[in-house]
Each structure stands twice: as C-alpha cells, then as structure tokens.
Enzyme design. Structure first.
Site, PDB file in Angstrom:
ATOM      1  N   CYS A   7       0.842  -1.203   0.000  1.00 25.50           N
ATOM      2  CA  CYS A   7       0.000   0.000   0.000  1.00 25.50           C
ATOM      3  C   CYS A   7       0.878   1.254   0.000  1.00 25.50           C
ATOM      4  O   CYS A   7       1.748   1.422   0.863  1.00 25.50           O
ATOM      5  CB  CYS A   7      -0.905  -0.027   1.226  1.00 25.50           C
ATOM      6  N   ASP A  33      -0.206  16.681  -0.635  1.00 26.51           N
ATOM      7  CA  ASP A  33      -0.552  15.957  -1.860  1.00 26.51           C
ATOM      8  C   ASP A  33       0.419  16.375  -2.973  1.00 26.51           C
ATOM      9  O   ASP A  33       0.727  17.563  -3.121  1.00 26.51           O
ATOM     10  CB  ASP A  33      -2.002  16.279  -2.260  1.00 26.51           C
ATOM     11  N   HIS A  49      -3.942   0.656   8.561  1.00 29.18           N
ATOM     12  CA  HIS A  49      -4.544   0.548   7.239  1.00 29.18           C
ATOM     13  C   HIS A  49      -6.047   0.228   7.326  1.00 29.18           C
ATOM     14  O   HIS A  49      -6.433  -0.805   7.866  1.00 29.18           O
ATOM     15  CB  HIS A  49      -3.839  -0.543   6.436  1.00 29.18           C
ATOM     16  N   HIS A  99      -6.162   3.201   0.926  1.00 27.64           N
ATOM     17  CA  HIS A  99      -5.856   3.429   2.344  1.00 27.64           C
ATOM     18  C   HIS A  99      -6.552   4.749   2.652  1.00 27.64           C
ATOM     19  O   HIS A  99      -6.215   5.775   2.033  1.00 27.64           O
ATOM     20  CB  HIS A  99      -4.327   3.513   2.519  1.00 27.64           C
ATOM     21  N   HIS A 101      -7.954   8.226   3.291  1.00 28.18           N
ATOM     22  CA  HIS A 101      -7.265   9.509   3.426  1.00 28.18           C
ATOM     23  C   HIS A 101      -8.266  10.632   3.274  1.00 28.18           C
ATOM     24  O   HIS A 101      -9.130  10.597   2.402  1.00 28.18           O
ATOM     25  CB  HIS A 101      -6.144   9.661   2.380  1.00 28.18           C
ATOM     26  N   HIS A 103      -8.745  14.385   2.192  1.00 23.93           N
ATOM     27  CA  HIS A 103      -8.145  15.525   1.489  1.00 23.93           C
ATOM     28  C   HIS A 103      -8.563  16.792   2.230  1.00 23.93           C
ATOM     29  O   HIS A 103      -9.766  17.036   2.383  1.00 23.93           O
ATOM     30  CB  HIS A 103      -8.678  15.645   0.062  1.00 23.93           C
TER      31      HIS A 103
HETATM   32  P1  AMP Z   1      -7.607   9.703  -4.212  1.00 29.72           P
HETATM   33  O1  AMP Z   1      -7.633   9.905  -5.692  1.00 29.72           O
HETATM   34  O2  AMP Z   1      -8.756  10.325  -3.457  1.00 29.72           O
HETATM   35  O3  AMP Z   1      -7.416   8.232  -3.841  1.00 29.72           O
HETATM   36  O4  AMP Z   1      -6.354  10.505  -3.669  1.00 29.72           O
HETATM   37  C1  AMP Z   1      -5.064  10.049  -3.808  1.00 29.72           C
HETATM   38  C2  AMP Z   1      -4.199  11.274  -3.764  1.00 29.72           C
HETATM   39  O5  AMP Z   1      -2.880  10.868  -3.487  1.00 29.72           O
HETATM   40  C3  AMP Z   1      -4.145  12.066  -5.081  1.00 29.72           C
HETATM   41  O6  AMP Z   1      -4.631  13.386  -4.861  1.00 29.72           O
HETATM   42  C4  AMP Z   1      -2.671  12.043  -5.458  1.00 29.72           C
HETATM   43  O7  AMP Z   1      -2.220  13.264  -6.007  1.00 29.72           O
HETATM   44  C5  AMP Z   1      -1.996  11.750  -4.127  1.00 29.72           C
HETATM   45  N1  AMP Z   1      -0.724  11.072  -4.190  1.00 29.72           N
HETATM   46  C6  AMP Z   1      -0.394   9.980  -4.938  1.00 29.72           C
HETATM   47  N2  AMP Z   1       0.884   9.614  -4.694  1.00 29.72           N
HETATM   48  C7  AMP Z   1       1.372  10.486  -3.769  1.00 29.72           C
HETATM   49  C8  AMP Z   1       2.633  10.637  -3.113  1.00 29.72           C
HETATM   50  N3  AMP Z   1       3.664   9.823  -3.344  1.00 29.72           N
HETATM   51  N4  AMP Z   1       2.781  11.655  -2.229  1.00 29.72           N
HETATM   52  C9  AMP Z   1       1.758  12.502  -1.997  1.00 29.72           C
HETATM   53  N5  AMP Z   1       0.538  12.400  -2.566  1.00 29.72           N
HETATM   54  C10 AMP Z   1       0.348  11.410  -3.442  1.00 29.72           C
HETATM   55 ZN    ZN Z   2      -2.201   1.216   3.772  1.00 26.25          ZN
END
Ligand code: AMP
Ligand code: ZN
Length: 112
Positions: A7, A33, A49, A99, A101, A103
């Site tokens: 993950c 992000d 997780h 996982h 999250h 925003h």
């Molecule tokens: P979601 O589309 O709601 O699952 O959000 C996933 C978010 O993770 C997106 O806004 C991506 O820009 C962000 N994301 C993906 N990889 C990374 C990373 N390595 N570091 C920080 N943010 C990330």
């Molecule tokens: Zn996870």
C-alpha cells in the site's frame, strides 16, 4: 501478504516513500498531496490501514473523529479555520489509493 505490504500510503507512513510532513502523532500522519488542487492540499491518514472512510468509521470511529480535528488544526494554521474535507470513496468517485485519506483543501478561497 498483509493488505498493507503493497500500500502506497502505508509505505509513506513507514517512511519508505518520501513525503512532506505537515502533522503527525501516534495514530495519524498528514502530508502534502503531490498534485495539489488548492494552495494548501494535505492528505491525512491513519497510521493503521483501513480501505475507506466507512471501514474506518466502523472499526475506529475515534480515529475518524481525530482526523476531522487534525484537519481543523491544519486549516486554523493555514487559512483562519476554513477548509474543505473530502473522502473519495470507490473507483468511480476517484479513489485511487485504498488506504483511507482525508483531502484537506485550504489556504485560499475555494470555488463552490
Ligand atoms: P484519491 O484519488 O482520493 O485516492 O487521492 C489520492 C491522492 O494521493 C491524489 O490526490 C494524489 O495526487 C496523491 N498522491 C499519490 N501519490 C502520492 C505521493 N507519493 N505523495 C503525496 N501524494 C500522493
Ligand atoms: Zn495502507
């Protein structure tokens, strides 16, 4: 294999993938992000997780409440307490990392 081994956000929490930390405590980690959609765009995750917000709500409601408090704290610092809090849930709603999250979008006046 454990659900969390592969993950992305578990790896970020463990420090195996770099991130820009905004906040952390024993249960929770928050980082920038990489594709910000607002001047301040932070992701808040539980260290443990859970796949999505509903799973977190049923298995650890206290952590879900804590994430809301952390969002408030980030927005208090960044933009006098105003923010948008989003949990994309499911592929068709744009969830790409399974996982949970939150925003947090803040740091500027947001379009409706
Ligand atoms: P979601 O589309 O709601 O699952 O959000 C996933 C978010 O993770 C997106 O806004 C991506 O820009 C962000 N994301 C993906 N990889 C990374 C990373 N390595 N570091 C920080 N943010 C990330
Ligand atoms: Zn996870």
């Amino acid at each position: 294999m454990n659900q969390s081994d592969d993950c992305l956000f578990c790896k970020i929490v463990r420090g195996e993938i770099p991130s820009t930390k905004v906040y952390e405590d024993d249960t929770t980690y928050a980082f920038r992000d990489i594709h910000p959609k607002a001047r301040v765009h932070v992701l808040i995750v539980p260290r443990r997780h859970y796949a999505n917000a509903a799973e977190l709500a049923s298995k650890d409601p206290q952590e879900l409440a804590h994430i809301v408090q952390v969002a408030q704290h980030i927005a208090d610092d960044a933009f006098h307490g105003s923010y948008r809090l989003i949990f994309n849930t499911g592929l068709d709603a744009g969830q790409s990392v399974f996982h949970v999250h939150a925003h947090v979008l803040t740091g500027e006046t947001l379009d409706e």
